[in-house]
Design a protein around this motif. Structure first.
Motif, PDB file in Angstrom:
ATOM      1  N   LEU A  44     -10.912 -20.114  12.378  1.00  0.00           N
ATOM      2  CA  LEU A  44      -9.737 -20.969  12.564  1.00  0.00           C
ATOM      3  C   LEU A  44      -8.479 -20.292  12.038  1.00  0.00           C
ATOM      4  CD1 LEU A  44     -11.350 -24.357  11.513  1.00  0.00           C
ATOM      5  CD2 LEU A  44     -10.649 -23.702  13.820  1.00  0.00           C
ATOM      6  N   VAL A  45      -8.592 -19.579  10.927  1.00  0.00           N
ATOM      7  CA  VAL A  45      -7.452 -18.833  10.405  1.00  0.00           C
ATOM      8  C   VAL A  45      -7.042 -17.749  11.387  1.00  0.00           C
ATOM      9  CG1 VAL A  45      -6.613 -17.377   8.519  1.00  0.00           C
ATOM     10  CG2 VAL A  45      -8.130 -19.312   8.019  1.00  0.00           C
ATOM     11  N   THR A  46      -8.023 -16.998  11.877  1.00  0.00           N
ATOM     12  CA  THR A  46      -7.740 -15.882  12.782  1.00  0.00           C
ATOM     13  C   THR A  46      -7.172 -16.357  14.111  1.00  0.00           C
ATOM     14  OG1 THR A  46      -9.473 -14.544  11.754  1.00  0.00           O
ATOM     15  CG2 THR A  46      -8.793 -13.923  13.979  1.00  0.00           C
ATOM     16  N   THR A  47      -7.750 -17.401  14.688  1.00  0.00           N
ATOM     17  CA  THR A  47      -7.279 -17.835  16.009  1.00  0.00           C
ATOM     18  C   THR A  47      -5.919 -18.518  15.937  1.00  0.00           C
ATOM     19  OG1 THR A  47      -8.702 -19.809  15.798  1.00  0.00           O
ATOM     20  CG2 THR A  47      -9.555 -17.966  17.082  1.00  0.00           C
ATOM     21  N   PHE A  48      -5.672 -19.304  14.890  1.00  0.00           N
ATOM     22  CA  PHE A  48      -4.340 -19.908  14.729  1.00  0.00           C
ATOM     23  C   PHE A  48      -3.291 -18.817  14.522  1.00  0.00           C
ATOM     24  CE2 PHE A  48      -1.495 -22.598  11.729  1.00  0.00           C
ATOM     25  CZ  PHE A  48      -0.588 -22.838  12.759  1.00  0.00           C
ATOM     26  N   ALA A  49      -3.593 -17.843  13.666  1.00  0.00           N
ATOM     27  CA  ALA A  49      -2.659 -16.733  13.446  1.00  0.00           C
ATOM     28  C   ALA A  49      -2.403 -15.977  14.742  1.00  0.00           C
ATOM     29  CB  ALA A  49      -3.210 -15.786  12.378  1.00  0.00           C
ATOM     30  N   GLY A  50      -3.452 -15.705  15.502  1.00  0.00           N
ATOM     31  CA  GLY A  50      -3.287 -14.978  16.754  1.00  0.00           C
ATOM     32  C   GLY A  50      -2.437 -15.732  17.760  1.00  0.00           C
ATOM     33  N   LEU A  51      -2.692 -17.037  17.888  1.00  0.00           N
ATOM     34  CA  LEU A  51      -1.926 -17.838  18.839  1.00  0.00           C
ATOM     35  C   LEU A  51      -0.449 -17.885  18.479  1.00  0.00           C
ATOM     36  CD1 LEU A  51      -4.425 -20.791  19.395  1.00  0.00           C
ATOM     37  CD2 LEU A  51      -3.667 -19.149  21.137  1.00  0.00           C
ATOM     38  N   GLN A  52      -0.148 -17.990  17.190  1.00  0.00           N
ATOM     39  CA  GLN A  52       1.261 -18.062  16.789  1.00  0.00           C
ATOM     40  C   GLN A  52       1.954 -16.704  16.798  1.00  0.00           C
ATOM     41  OE1 GLN A  52       2.537 -20.345  13.358  1.00  0.00           O
ATOM     42  NE2 GLN A  52       2.987 -21.919  14.876  1.00  0.00           N
ATOM     43  N   LEU A  53       1.260 -15.677  16.342  1.00  0.00           N
ATOM     44  CA  LEU A  53       1.898 -14.370  16.215  1.00  0.00           C
ATOM     45  C   LEU A  53       1.954 -13.604  17.533  1.00  0.00           C
ATOM     46  CD1 LEU A  53       0.364 -13.271  12.795  1.00  0.00           C
ATOM     47  CD2 LEU A  53       2.767 -13.836  13.241  1.00  0.00           C
ATOM     48  N   LEU A  54       0.945 -13.760  18.366  1.00  0.00           N
ATOM     49  CA  LEU A  54       0.893 -13.036  19.640  1.00  0.00           C
ATOM     50  C   LEU A  54       1.262 -13.917  20.827  1.00  0.00           C
ATOM     51  CD1 LEU A  54      -2.475 -11.090  19.074  1.00  0.00           C
ATOM     52  CD2 LEU A  54      -0.142 -10.324  18.561  1.00  0.00           C
ATOM     53  N   GLY A  55       0.997 -15.221  20.723  1.00  0.00           N
ATOM     54  CA  GLY A  55       1.276 -16.147  21.809  1.00  0.00           C
ATOM     55  C   GLY A  55       0.064 -16.372  22.687  1.00  0.00           C
ATOM     56  N   PRO A  56      -0.118 -17.594  23.211  1.00  0.00           N
ATOM     57  CA  PRO A  56      -1.282 -17.899  24.053  1.00  0.00           C
ATOM     58  C   PRO A  56      -1.362 -17.047  25.312  1.00  0.00           C
ATOM     59  CG  PRO A  56      -0.174 -19.913  23.363  1.00  0.00           C
ATOM     60  CD  PRO A  56       0.731 -18.781  22.983  1.00  0.00           C
ATOM     61  N   ASP A  57      -0.224 -16.483  25.771  1.00  0.00           N
ATOM     62  CA  ASP A  57      -0.225 -15.688  27.000  1.00  0.00           C
ATOM     63  C   ASP A  57      -0.452 -14.204  26.745  1.00  0.00           C
ATOM     64  OD1 ASP A  57       0.300 -17.969  28.542  1.00  0.00           O
ATOM     65  OD2 ASP A  57       2.462 -17.779  28.242  1.00  0.00           O
ATOM     66  N   TYR A  58      -0.654 -13.820  25.502  1.00  0.00           N
ATOM     67  CA  TYR A  58      -0.883 -12.402  25.190  1.00  0.00           C
ATOM     68  C   TYR A  58      -2.140 -11.908  25.915  1.00  0.00           C
ATOM     69  CZ  TYR A  58      -2.145  -8.201  22.586  1.00  0.00           C
ATOM     70  OH  TYR A  58      -2.493  -6.915  22.249  1.00  0.00           O
ATOM     71  N   ARG A  59      -2.045 -10.705  26.487  1.00  0.00           N
ATOM     72  CA  ARG A  59      -3.189 -10.090  27.172  1.00  0.00           C
ATOM     73  C   ARG A  59      -3.390  -8.672  26.664  1.00  0.00           C
ATOM     74  NH1 ARG A  59      -4.468 -12.435  32.527  1.00  0.00           N
ATOM     75  NH2 ARG A  59      -3.189 -14.287  32.846  1.00  0.00           N
ATOM     76  N   TRP A  60      -4.645  -8.297  26.506  1.00  0.00           N
ATOM     77  CA  TRP A  60      -4.982  -6.942  26.076  1.00  0.00           C
ATOM     78  C   TRP A  60      -4.893  -5.973  27.256  1.00  0.00           C
ATOM     79  CZ3 TRP A  60      -6.898 -11.163  23.661  1.00  0.00           C
ATOM     80  CH2 TRP A  60      -7.009 -11.150  22.268  1.00  0.00           C
ATOM     81  N   LEU A  61      -4.425  -4.764  26.992  1.00  0.00           N
ATOM     82  CA  LEU A  61      -4.228  -3.752  28.030  1.00  0.00           C
ATOM     83  C   LEU A  61      -5.309  -2.683  27.940  1.00  0.00           C
ATOM     84  CD1 LEU A  61      -2.480  -2.371  30.235  1.00  0.00           C
ATOM     85  CD2 LEU A  61      -1.202  -1.289  28.363  1.00  0.00           C
ATOM     86  N   THR A  62      -5.913  -2.364  29.071  1.00  0.00           N
ATOM     87  CA  THR A  62      -6.831  -1.234  29.199  1.00  0.00           C
ATOM     88  C   THR A  62      -6.312  -0.355  30.331  1.00  0.00           C
ATOM     89  OG1 THR A  62      -8.689  -2.626  28.501  1.00  0.00           O
ATOM     90  CG2 THR A  62      -9.227  -0.515  29.536  1.00  0.00           C
ATOM     91  N   SER A  63      -6.220   0.951  30.093  1.00  0.00           N
ATOM     92  CA  SER A  63      -5.591   1.859  31.067  1.00  0.00           C
ATOM     93  C   SER A  63      -6.519   3.019  31.418  1.00  0.00           C
ATOM     94  CB  SER A  63      -4.279   2.419  30.514  1.00  0.00           C
ATOM     95  OG  SER A  63      -3.411   1.382  30.109  1.00  0.00           O
ATOM     96  N   LEU A  64      -6.344   3.528  32.632  1.00  0.00           N
ATOM     97  CA  LEU A  64      -7.094   4.692  33.094  1.00  0.00           C
ATOM     98  C   LEU A  64      -6.103   5.764  33.554  1.00  0.00           C
ATOM     99  CD1 LEU A  64     -10.007   5.747  33.667  1.00  0.00           C
ATOM    100  CD2 LEU A  64      -9.687   4.964  36.031  1.00  0.00           C
ATOM    101  N   TYR A  65      -6.213   6.947  32.975  1.00  0.00           N
ATOM    102  CA  TYR A  65      -5.339   8.073  33.300  1.00  0.00           C
ATOM    103  C   TYR A  65      -6.170   9.228  33.838  1.00  0.00           C
ATOM    104  CZ  TYR A  65      -1.715   5.768  30.451  1.00  0.00           C
ATOM    105  OH  TYR A  65      -0.791   4.895  29.949  1.00  0.00           O
ATOM    106  N   ALA A  66      -5.472  10.221  34.391  1.00  0.00           N
ATOM    107  CA  ALA A  66      -6.137  11.431  34.867  1.00  0.00           C
ATOM    108  C   ALA A  66      -5.281  12.642  34.536  1.00  0.00           C
ATOM    109  CB  ALA A  66      -6.381  11.354  36.374  1.00  0.00           C
ATOM    110  N   ASP A  67      -5.919  13.801  34.489  1.00  0.00           N
ATOM    111  CA  ASP A  67      -5.167  15.037  34.238  1.00  0.00           C
ATOM    112  C   ASP A  67      -4.133  15.297  35.323  1.00  0.00           C
ATOM    113  OD1 ASP A  67      -6.137  15.934  31.786  1.00  0.00           O
ATOM    114  OD2 ASP A  67      -7.907  16.853  32.689  1.00  0.00           O
ATOM    115  N   GLY A  68      -4.416  14.829  36.520  1.00  0.00           N
ATOM    116  CA  GLY A  68      -3.483  15.022  37.613  1.00  0.00           C
ATOM    117  C   GLY A  68      -3.665  13.977  38.690  1.00  0.00           C
ATOM    118  N   GLN A  69      -2.739  13.942  39.617  1.00  0.00           N
ATOM    119  CA  GLN A  69      -2.795  12.977  40.716  1.00  0.00           C
ATOM    120  C   GLN A  69      -3.936  13.341  41.670  1.00  0.00           C
ATOM    121  OE1 GLN A  69       1.068  12.507  42.373  1.00  0.00           O
ATOM    122  NE2 GLN A  69       0.448  10.997  43.922  1.00  0.00           N
TER     123      GLN A  69
END
Length: 518
Positions: free
Chosen positions: A112-137
């Motif tokens: 409850l401490v962690t989720t309340f803190a997360g909702l207030q500090l990051l916002g309910p719409d916060y989304r985690w980003l995962t990215s894929l890169y390459a050495d070249g096109q």
């Protein structure tokens, strides 16, 4: 803003003993009083009618109902090992406050401490980003000549469906084949641990999975063992699909009583010289056992997400010019962005964390809070602890006895008092994220970890509470909507070797609050 509840200890320190006792009686903190003696004929013995609470010295002393104190005695849990705090939302004083300022191990109610803190500090719409890169096109033929880099930022729910979206986005750039290795960039989190420390030594249990910047499918293999409809064989299915995993099913379907199904449905996981991993099932399996599920957290984070990415790439029609190797590293400057994927919003993630008490998801959120608010470096436990305590202080919720280790409650070290948890719950309810947090809590007798509790009681459907259970710990914290139309904050902690047998005490407390405290 409603007045904050008065600490019972402050009353005792600031008033003389006699006045303090009178004040506590007025606040309802010392329990029900005996009813007056009725006059009777002298020839008959006098009878004094008292409430159940007054007849029970423990109930009278604590303000708790006799049903709770009796249940604690039945479980051989002394009152000194329990703490309770019950207050009507917005009221200045609690209905019950027993041992409420003692720092207790809260088990999973720490979420409850962690989720309340997360909702207030990051916002309910916060989304985690995962990215894929390459050495070249990708070239004209769609081949990526060089390595691809998978960079994670701690998504708690990067599951196969989400990985498939990332892969499909990369394929839409024209990429058809990879001629290089898969490099995992896990640098968003300072430390990567593959169950190097567990609370109970059970390294293959899903609840013990440690956090990782590239957590994939909770790093858990789920095997479903099912006798086929024809009654001739036993089917074994596994999720998620990992490119290097092979199932060797040698189970034989037999008749007879089920017995210890787990002993025969628990696979041996063995790495092979060719780089594959075999999950072998052997022995007899009774048709009487029906379907069963086995969850195993047995591979490393790196092997798990490597196998998941390769499997999804191939499932989407992608090829590898040569078998891809596995490396760790960081995305180089100038790398070509193939795909960027945002995971599920935090408002949905907290439902999984609280409804089902998902430990690794809570730990992912805990680390993310520190990394996103203090961007001086990668995520760490120390950073998240500082950020959350500073956030609490800004809201007037200083908690000097609060101990955070991982934010999930899967800890022998974490501590919070019932009083401080109740303050946090009142603050959360009055905040802009209150409805989201409350919606994430298990509903008594309906869903989540409370789906099988008090299903036939009148309180079912009217209590929204986070549960917590560890060896020697039983915990409950949240809200109860009473028959009198009032909402109460309820916190109850038991720290004792017999805590596992004291569920009846918490059930009795929920029903008592629901019926309306006097």
């Amino acid at each position: 803003m409603s007045a904050m509840p008065i600490r019972p200890s402050l009353l005792r320190r600031s008033l003389s003993p006699v006045i303090a006792t009178a004040a506590l009686l007025a606040f309802g903190l010392t329990g029900a009083q005996a009813k007056p003696v009725k006059s009777v004929k002298a020839t008959k013995p006098s009878v004094q009618r008292v409430s159940a609470e007054a007849a029970d010295p423990a109930a009278a002393r604590t303000g708790l109902p006799a049903t709770v104190t009796t249940a604690l005695r039945r479980a051989h849990v002394p009152l000194s090992a329990a703490s309770f705090y019950v207050i009507k939302v917005g009221a200045p004083r609690p209905r019950v406050s027993w041992n409420a300022e003692a720092p207790m191990n809260p088990a999973s109610t720490m979420k409850l401490v962690t989720t309340f803190a997360g909702l207030q500090l990051l916002g309910p719409d916060y989304r985690w980003l995962t990215s894929l890169y390459a050495d070249g096109q990708p070239g004209p033929d769609g081949v990526i000549n060089g390595n691809v880099y998978l960079r994670g930022r701690g998504d708690p729910k990067l599951v196969p469906e989400e990985m498939a979206k990332l892969v499909n986005t990369a394929r839409s750039t024209g990429a058809t084949a990879i001629n290089g290795d898969l490099v995992l960039d896990r640098s968003f989190f300072a430390d990567t641990q593959d169950n190097s420390y567990t609370i109970d030594g059970e390294t293959q249990r899903a609840y013990n999975v440690n956090p990782d910047a590239l957590l994939y499918a909770f790093k858990t293999l789920t095997f479903t063992i099912t006798p086929d409809a024809a009654g001739r064989a036993v089917d074994v299915a596994v999720t998620p699909a990992l490119a290097q995993l092979r199932v060797d099913n040698r189970l034989t379907l037999v008749n007879g009583r089920c017995g210890d199904w787990r002993a025969r449905a628990n696979p041996s996981i063995t790495p092979q010289s060719d780089g594959t991993i075999v999950a072998a099932f052997d022995g007899n399996y009774s048709a009487d056992c029906g379907e069963h599920v086995v969850n195993l957290a047995t591979l490393s984070h790196s092997d798990f997400i490597w196998g998941g990415f390769v499997a999804e790439w191939q499932a989407a029609g992608g090829r590898f010019v040569r078998p891809p190797g596995l490396r760790g590293g960081t995305v180089p400057r100038g790398a070509f962005l193939l795909a960027r994927h945002y995971g599920q919003p935090l408002g949905e993630i907290v439902r999984d964390i609280n409804k089902f008490s998902n430990n690794v998801m809570a730990r992912q959120l805990f680390l993310t809070i520190g990394a996103e608010i203090d961007r001086s470096g990668p995520a760490s436990t120390e950073k998240s602890t500082r950020v959350i305590k500073r956030w609490l202080s800004r809201q007037g919720l200083d908690m000097p006895d609060l101990v955070l280790e991982n934010g999930s409650g899967l800890s022998r070290e974490e501590r919070i008092s019932a009083y401080d948890m109740a303050r946090l719950l009142q603050q959360a309810l009055a905040s802009n994220v209150g409805p989201v947090l409350m919606d994430s809590l298990p509903i008594l007798g309906v869903d989540g970890t409370l789906r099988n509790r008090l299903t036939r009681a009148n309180a079912a459907g009217n209590a929204y509470l986070k549960t917590g259970t560890l060896q020697d710990v039983r915990a409950l914290a949240g809200y109860v909507d009473a028959l009198d139309g009032q909402r109460y904050v309820v916190v109850a902690y038991i720290n004792h070797p017999n805590a596992s047998g004291a569920q009846e005490a918490h059930d009795a407390l929920m029903q008592w609050v629901y019926k309306g405290t006097p």
